[in-house]
Design a protein around this motif. Structure first.
Motif, short mmCIF file in Angstrom:
data_model
loop_
_atom_site.label_atom_id
_atom_site.label_comp_id
_atom_site.label_asym_id
_atom_site.label_seq_id
_atom_site.Cartn_x
_atom_site.Cartn_y
_atom_site.Cartn_z
N ALA A 36 0.84 -1.20 0.00
CA ALA A 36 0.00 0.00 0.00
C ALA A 36 0.87 1.26 0.00
O ALA A 36 0.57 2.22 -0.71
CB ALA A 36 -0.94 0.00 1.20
N MET A 37 1.95 1.24 0.78
CA MET A 37 2.86 2.38 0.82
C MET A 37 3.54 2.57 -0.54
O MET A 37 3.69 3.70 -1.01
CB MET A 37 3.90 2.20 1.92
N ILE A 38 3.93 1.48 -1.15
CA ILE A 38 4.57 1.55 -2.47
C ILE A 38 3.58 2.12 -3.49
O ILE A 38 3.94 2.98 -4.30
CB ILE A 38 5.11 0.18 -2.91
N ASN A 39 2.34 1.66 -3.44
CA ASN A 39 1.34 2.18 -4.38
C ASN A 39 1.15 3.68 -4.21
O ASN A 39 1.01 4.42 -5.19
CB ASN A 39 0.01 1.45 -4.22
N ASN A 40 1.18 4.17 -2.96
CA ASN A 40 1.10 5.60 -2.71
C ASN A 40 2.31 6.33 -3.30
O ASN A 40 2.18 7.40 -3.89
CB ASN A 40 0.99 5.91 -1.22
N MET A 41 3.48 5.74 -3.13
CA MET A 41 4.69 6.34 -3.65
C MET A 41 4.67 6.41 -5.18
O MET A 41 5.17 7.36 -5.76
CB MET A 41 5.92 5.56 -3.18
N LEU A 42 4.07 5.40 -5.81
CA LEU A 42 4.02 5.38 -7.27
C LEU A 42 3.20 6.54 -7.84
O LEU A 42 3.36 6.91 -9.00
CB LEU A 42 3.48 4.04 -7.78
N THR A 48 11.91 9.62 -5.91
CA THR A 48 13.35 9.41 -5.74
C THR A 48 13.79 9.75 -4.32
O THR A 48 14.55 9.00 -3.69
CB THR A 48 14.13 10.26 -6.76
N THR A 49 13.30 10.86 -3.79
CA THR A 49 13.63 11.25 -2.42
C THR A 49 13.15 10.20 -1.43
O THR A 49 13.89 9.81 -0.51
CB THR A 49 13.00 12.62 -2.09
N MET A 50 11.93 9.72 -1.59
CA MET A 50 11.39 8.70 -0.69
C MET A 50 12.20 7.41 -0.75
O MET A 50 12.48 6.81 0.28
CB MET A 50 9.92 8.41 -1.02
N LEU A 51 12.59 7.00 -1.95
CA LEU A 51 13.39 5.79 -2.10
C LEU A 51 14.73 5.95 -1.39
O LEU A 51 15.19 5.03 -0.71
CB LEU A 51 13.61 5.46 -3.57
N LYS A 52 15.36 7.12 -1.52
CA LYS A 52 16.64 7.35 -0.85
C LYS A 52 16.48 7.31 0.66
O LYS A 52 17.33 6.77 1.37
CB LYS A 52 17.23 8.69 -1.30
N ILE A 85 14.16 5.61 2.37
CA ILE A 85 13.92 4.21 2.74
C ILE A 85 15.22 3.41 2.69
O ILE A 85 15.52 2.64 3.61
CB ILE A 85 12.84 3.59 1.85
N LEU A 86 16.00 3.60 1.63
CA LEU A 86 17.27 2.89 1.52
C LEU A 86 18.22 3.28 2.65
O LEU A 86 18.86 2.43 3.25
CB LEU A 86 17.91 3.15 0.16
N SER A 87 18.29 4.56 2.93
CA SER A 87 19.17 5.04 4.00
C SER A 87 18.76 4.45 5.35
O SER A 87 19.61 4.03 6.13
CB SER A 87 19.12 6.57 4.05
N ALA A 88 17.46 4.40 5.61
CA ALA A 88 16.97 3.83 6.87
C ALA A 88 17.30 2.35 6.97
O ALA A 88 17.40 1.80 8.07
CB ALA A 88 15.47 4.05 7.00
N SER A 89 17.49 1.72 5.81
CA SER A 89 17.84 0.29 5.78
C SER A 89 19.34 0.08 5.81
O SER A 89 19.81 -1.06 5.73
CB SER A 89 17.26 -0.37 4.52
N ARG A 139 9.87 2.52 -11.25
CA ARG A 139 8.40 2.53 -11.16
C ARG A 139 7.82 1.21 -11.67
O ARG A 139 6.93 0.64 -11.04
CB ARG A 139 7.81 3.68 -11.99
N ALA A 140 8.33 0.72 -12.79
CA ALA A 140 7.85 -0.55 -13.35
C ALA A 140 8.12 -1.69 -12.38
O ALA A 140 7.25 -2.53 -12.12
CB ALA A 140 8.50 -0.81 -14.70
N LEU A 141 9.31 -1.71 -11.81
CA LEU A 141 9.68 -2.75 -10.85
C LEU A 141 8.80 -2.68 -9.61
O LEU A 141 8.26 -3.69 -9.16
CB LEU A 141 11.15 -2.60 -10.47
N LEU A 142 8.65 -1.48 -9.06
CA LEU A 142 7.86 -1.32 -7.83
C LEU A 142 6.40 -1.67 -8.04
O LEU A 142 5.73 -2.12 -7.12
CB LEU A 142 8.01 0.10 -7.29
N SER A 143 5.89 -1.46 -9.24
CA SER A 143 4.49 -1.77 -9.50
C SER A 143 4.22 -3.28 -9.43
O SER A 143 3.09 -3.71 -9.22
CB SER A 143 4.04 -1.21 -10.85
N GLU A 144 5.27 -4.07 -9.58
CA GLU A 144 5.14 -5.53 -9.56
C GLU A 144 5.46 -6.16 -8.20
O GLU A 144 5.25 -7.35 -8.00
CB GLU A 144 6.07 -6.15 -10.62
N VAL A 145 5.99 -5.37 -7.28
CA VAL A 145 6.42 -5.89 -5.98
C VAL A 145 5.21 -6.33 -5.15
O VAL A 145 4.17 -5.67 -5.14
CB VAL A 145 7.22 -4.80 -5.22
N THR A 146 5.37 -7.44 -4.46
CA THR A 146 4.32 -7.95 -3.57
C THR A 146 4.78 -7.79 -2.12
O THR A 146 5.96 -7.56 -1.85
CB THR A 146 4.04 -9.44 -3.83
#
Length: 72
Positions: A5-11, A19-23, A25-29, A47-54
């Motif tokens: 759901a969060m990814i769908n919102n980001m899309l 891009t800022t949100m991804l950075k 999230i990655l930094s927090a990880s 975007r294409a990759l994230l749209s397919e993530v489960t």
């Protein structure tokens, strides 16, 4: 924890905000991509990759990142 759901919102975000949100999230990880600016082609691919993530994909990635951070 990140979920589908969060990814769908980001899309729905503009490229720069996504891009800022991804950075963030990655930094927090514990993953630092520094000040790299992602080009338009890369953002389209992400975007294409994230749209397919489960949720299962997210759980697996979280597990692997945690395991890597612990050195195992």
């Amino acid at each position: 924890m990140l979920n589908k759901a969060m990814i769908n919102n980001m899309l729905g975000m503009p490229d720069e905000k996504l891009t800022t949100m991804l950075k963030i999230i990655l930094s927090a990880s514990g993953i630092d991509i520094g000040g790299k600016k992602l080009d338009e082609k890369t953002v389209r691919r992400l975007r294409a990759l994230l749209s397919e993530v489960t949720d299962s994909d997210i759980e697996r990635a979280t597990y692997l990142i945690d395991k890597f951070k612990r050195g195992g």
